[in-house]
Scaffold this motif. Sequence first.
Motif, PDB file in Angstrom:
ATOM      1  N   ALA A 183       2.247   2.166   6.882  1.00  0.00           N
ATOM      2  CA  ALA A 183       1.030   2.551   7.605  1.00  0.00           C
ATOM      3  C   ALA A 183      -0.227   2.290   6.793  1.00  0.00           C
ATOM      4  CB  ALA A 183       1.107   4.019   8.016  1.00  0.00           C
ATOM      5  N   ALA A 184      -0.198   2.651   5.504  1.00  0.00           N
ATOM      6  CA  ALA A 184      -1.386   2.454   4.672  1.00  0.00           C
ATOM      7  C   ALA A 184      -1.664   0.965   4.471  1.00  0.00           C
ATOM      8  CB  ALA A 184      -1.207   3.151   3.323  1.00  0.00           C
TER       9      ALA A 184
ATOM     10  N   GLY B   9       6.721   6.127   3.401  1.00  0.00           N
ATOM     11  CA  GLY B   9       6.289   6.967   4.506  1.00  0.00           C
ATOM     12  C   GLY B   9       4.949   7.611   4.193  1.00  0.00           C
ATOM     13  N   LEU B  10       4.155   7.868   5.214  1.00  0.00           N
ATOM     14  CA  LEU B  10       2.810   8.399   4.981  1.00  0.00           C
ATOM     15  C   LEU B  10       2.850   9.763   4.291  1.00  0.00           C
ATOM     16  CD1 LEU B  10      -0.191   7.735   5.396  1.00  0.00           C
ATOM     17  CD2 LEU B  10      -0.082   9.045   7.529  1.00  0.00           C
ATOM     18  N   GLU B  11       3.866  10.564   4.601  1.00  0.00           N
ATOM     19  CA  GLU B  11       3.966  11.883   3.983  1.00  0.00           C
ATOM     20  C   GLU B  11       4.223  11.805   2.474  1.00  0.00           C
ATOM     21  OE1 GLU B  11       6.222  14.820   6.729  1.00  0.00           O
ATOM     22  OE2 GLU B  11       6.643  12.808   7.501  1.00  0.00           O
ATOM     23  N   ASP B  12       4.739  10.680   2.030  1.00  0.00           N
ATOM     24  CA  ASP B  12       4.992  10.469   0.596  1.00  0.00           C
ATOM     25  C   ASP B  12       3.911   9.621  -0.071  1.00  0.00           C
ATOM     26  OD1 ASP B  12       7.475  11.847   0.679  1.00  0.00           O
ATOM     27  OD2 ASP B  12       8.413  10.065   1.550  1.00  0.00           O
ATOM     28  N   THR B  13       2.905   9.235   0.685  1.00  0.00           N
ATOM     29  CA  THR B  13       1.846   8.364   0.176  1.00  0.00           C
ATOM     30  C   THR B  13       0.728   9.195  -0.429  1.00  0.00           C
ATOM     31  OG1 THR B  13       2.352   6.702   1.871  1.00  0.00           O
ATOM     32  CG2 THR B  13       0.209   6.542   0.800  1.00  0.00           C
ATOM     33  N   THR B  14       0.329   8.866  -1.645  1.00  0.00           N
ATOM     34  CA  THR B  14      -0.737   9.620  -2.314  1.00  0.00           C
ATOM     35  C   THR B  14      -2.101   9.032  -1.969  1.00  0.00           C
ATOM     36  OG1 THR B  14      -0.773   8.233  -4.296  1.00  0.00           O
ATOM     37  CG2 THR B  14       0.831  10.030  -4.246  1.00  0.00           C
ATOM     38  N   VAL B  15      -3.135   9.794  -2.241  1.00  0.00           N
ATOM     39  CA  VAL B  15      -4.490   9.294  -2.018  1.00  0.00           C
ATOM     40  C   VAL B  15      -4.776   8.121  -2.954  1.00  0.00           C
ATOM     41  CG1 VAL B  15      -5.665  10.876  -3.623  1.00  0.00           C
ATOM     42  CG2 VAL B  15      -6.885   9.999  -1.623  1.00  0.00           C
ATOM     43  N   GLU B  16      -4.155   8.130  -4.147  1.00  0.00           N
ATOM     44  CA  GLU B  16      -4.316   7.000  -5.077  1.00  0.00           C
ATOM     45  C   GLU B  16      -3.683   5.740  -4.495  1.00  0.00           C
ATOM     46  OE1 GLU B  16      -3.303  10.027  -6.084  1.00  0.00           O
ATOM     47  OE2 GLU B  16      -5.069  10.632  -7.255  1.00  0.00           O
ATOM     48  N   ASP B  17      -2.515   5.878  -3.846  1.00  0.00           N
ATOM     49  CA  ASP B  17      -1.875   4.736  -3.184  1.00  0.00           C
ATOM     50  C   ASP B  17      -2.823   4.115  -2.158  1.00  0.00           C
ATOM     51  OD1 ASP B  17       0.601   5.015  -4.502  1.00  0.00           O
ATOM     52  OD2 ASP B  17       1.419   6.331  -2.936  1.00  0.00           O
TER      53      ASP B  17
ATOM     54  N   ALA C  98      -4.949  -1.248   5.760  1.00  0.00           N
ATOM     55  CA  ALA C  98      -5.775  -2.079   4.880  1.00  0.00           C
ATOM     56  C   ALA C  98      -5.873  -3.505   5.421  1.00  0.00           C
ATOM     57  CB  ALA C  98      -5.197  -2.080   3.462  1.00  0.00           C
ATOM     58  N   LYS C  99      -4.762  -4.037   5.901  1.00  0.00           N
ATOM     59  CA  LYS C  99      -4.769  -5.400   6.441  1.00  0.00           C
ATOM     60  C   LYS C  99      -5.554  -5.455   7.760  1.00  0.00           C
ATOM     61  CE  LYS C  99      -2.740  -7.920   3.392  1.00  0.00           C
ATOM     62  NZ  LYS C  99      -3.512  -8.973   2.704  1.00  0.00           N
ATOM     63  N   GLY C 100      -5.453  -4.403   8.567  1.00  0.00           N
ATOM     64  CA  GLY C 100      -6.248  -4.346   9.794  1.00  0.00           C
ATOM     65  C   GLY C 100      -7.734  -4.317   9.481  1.00  0.00           C
ATOM     66  N   ALA C 101      -8.104  -3.613   8.409  1.00  0.00           N
ATOM     67  CA  ALA C 101      -9.508  -3.580   7.986  1.00  0.00           C
ATOM     68  C   ALA C 101      -9.962  -4.967   7.528  1.00  0.00           C
ATOM     69  CB  ALA C 101      -9.682  -2.563   6.861  1.00  0.00           C
ATOM     70  N   GLN C 102      -9.102  -5.673   6.820  1.00  0.00           N
ATOM     71  CA  GLN C 102      -9.414  -7.066   6.432  1.00  0.00           C
ATOM     72  C   GLN C 102      -9.725  -7.898   7.666  1.00  0.00           C
ATOM     73  OE1 GLN C 102      -6.277  -9.046   4.282  1.00  0.00           O
ATOM     74  NE2 GLN C 102      -7.128  -8.544   2.289  1.00  0.00           N
TER      75      GLN C 102
ATOM     76  N   PHE D 228      -6.940  -0.110  -0.444  1.00  0.00           N
ATOM     77  CA  PHE D 228      -8.241  -0.457   0.150  1.00  0.00           C
ATOM     78  C   PHE D 228      -9.187  -1.089  -0.872  1.00  0.00           C
ATOM     79  CE2 PHE D 228      -6.672   1.735   3.772  1.00  0.00           C
ATOM     80  CZ  PHE D 228      -7.401   1.245   4.840  1.00  0.00           C
ATOM     81  N   GLN D 229      -9.113  -0.664  -2.126  1.00  0.00           N
ATOM     82  CA  GLN D 229      -9.933  -1.308  -3.151  1.00  0.00           C
ATOM     83  C   GLN D 229      -9.550  -2.783  -3.298  1.00  0.00           C
ATOM     84  OE1 GLN D 229      -9.100   1.282  -6.480  1.00  0.00           O
ATOM     85  NE2 GLN D 229     -11.112   2.241  -6.379  1.00  0.00           N
ATOM     86  N   VAL D 230      -8.255  -3.037  -3.392  1.00  0.00           N
ATOM     87  CA  VAL D 230      -7.761  -4.393  -3.672  1.00  0.00           C
ATOM     88  C   VAL D 230      -7.887  -5.318  -2.468  1.00  0.00           C
ATOM     89  CG1 VAL D 230      -5.645  -5.692  -4.190  1.00  0.00           C
ATOM     90  CG2 VAL D 230      -6.236  -3.679  -5.553  1.00  0.00           C
ATOM     91  N   HIS D 231      -7.610  -4.798  -1.292  1.00  0.00           N
ATOM     92  CA  HIS D 231      -7.573  -5.649  -0.093  1.00  0.00           C
ATOM     93  C   HIS D 231      -8.898  -5.719   0.661  1.00  0.00           C
ATOM     94  CE1 HIS D 231      -3.171  -6.391   0.067  1.00  0.00           C
ATOM     95  NE2 HIS D 231      -3.101  -5.230  -0.542  1.00  0.00           N
TER      96      HIS D 231
END
Length: 243
Positions: free
Chosen positions: A149-150, A94-102, A154-158, A107-110
Amino acid sequence: MGKKFALIVGASGEIGNTICRELADNGWSLYLHYSSNKARVSSLMNELEHSYPTQEFMLIQADMREASSIEKLANSIFSLHSIIFAHGHSLYKGLEDTTVEDIRHLFQVHVEHPMFLLGKVTSKLRKHLHSSIIFVGSIWGETGASYEAAYSAAKGAQHAFVKAYAKEVAHARITVNAVAPGFIDTKMNIHVEDEARTLILEEIPAGVFGTTQDVANAVVFLTSEKANYITGQIIRVNGGWYI
């Protein structure tokens, strides 16, 4: 005609592994990229060298989270006719449990480092009559997934990058496309419980989950001369799950 060389980013993954096998069977020489699973990709290279002795197969290690690794990867490539981005990781959270590092790692990898790598190697692709860039995207890059969501972002940005860069390099006869798989039966989807899998299967008109071979078939087609006039497209490989 000389040898054709393709770089498969993520050759050690299940989809990447199948893409490598299918490309090799179609006469390609391959740069086999891996991040940490050297044993698996080394085993694949040994198999390919035995089955296709006239083709070349080379291992390249790079951490797709590190910009310095991308520089090293780019400098390890000589002749290049195609690059396939089949690497990456999902994130079920869930986005509320997602860290900025996640978010940053996704985004770095994809997105970020594949773009950086292409900036370094497109000049090598431009030397040939036809070259191709292919991303293994995702159905979630088009329609989005709850609790992903994250990853969906990232895939939408790809996908958005594919459409933009296709326009930028079309004059150089370089095609840029993405293959967007639906539910492919791999370890990446192992978190989906049996009850949820049954519900998903009921939603897929084809009535079956996809295989890594289904994805590889589409990728190999996009590397071929038969796809010379196809660019900027997101090819859906999902059994009709999302149309």
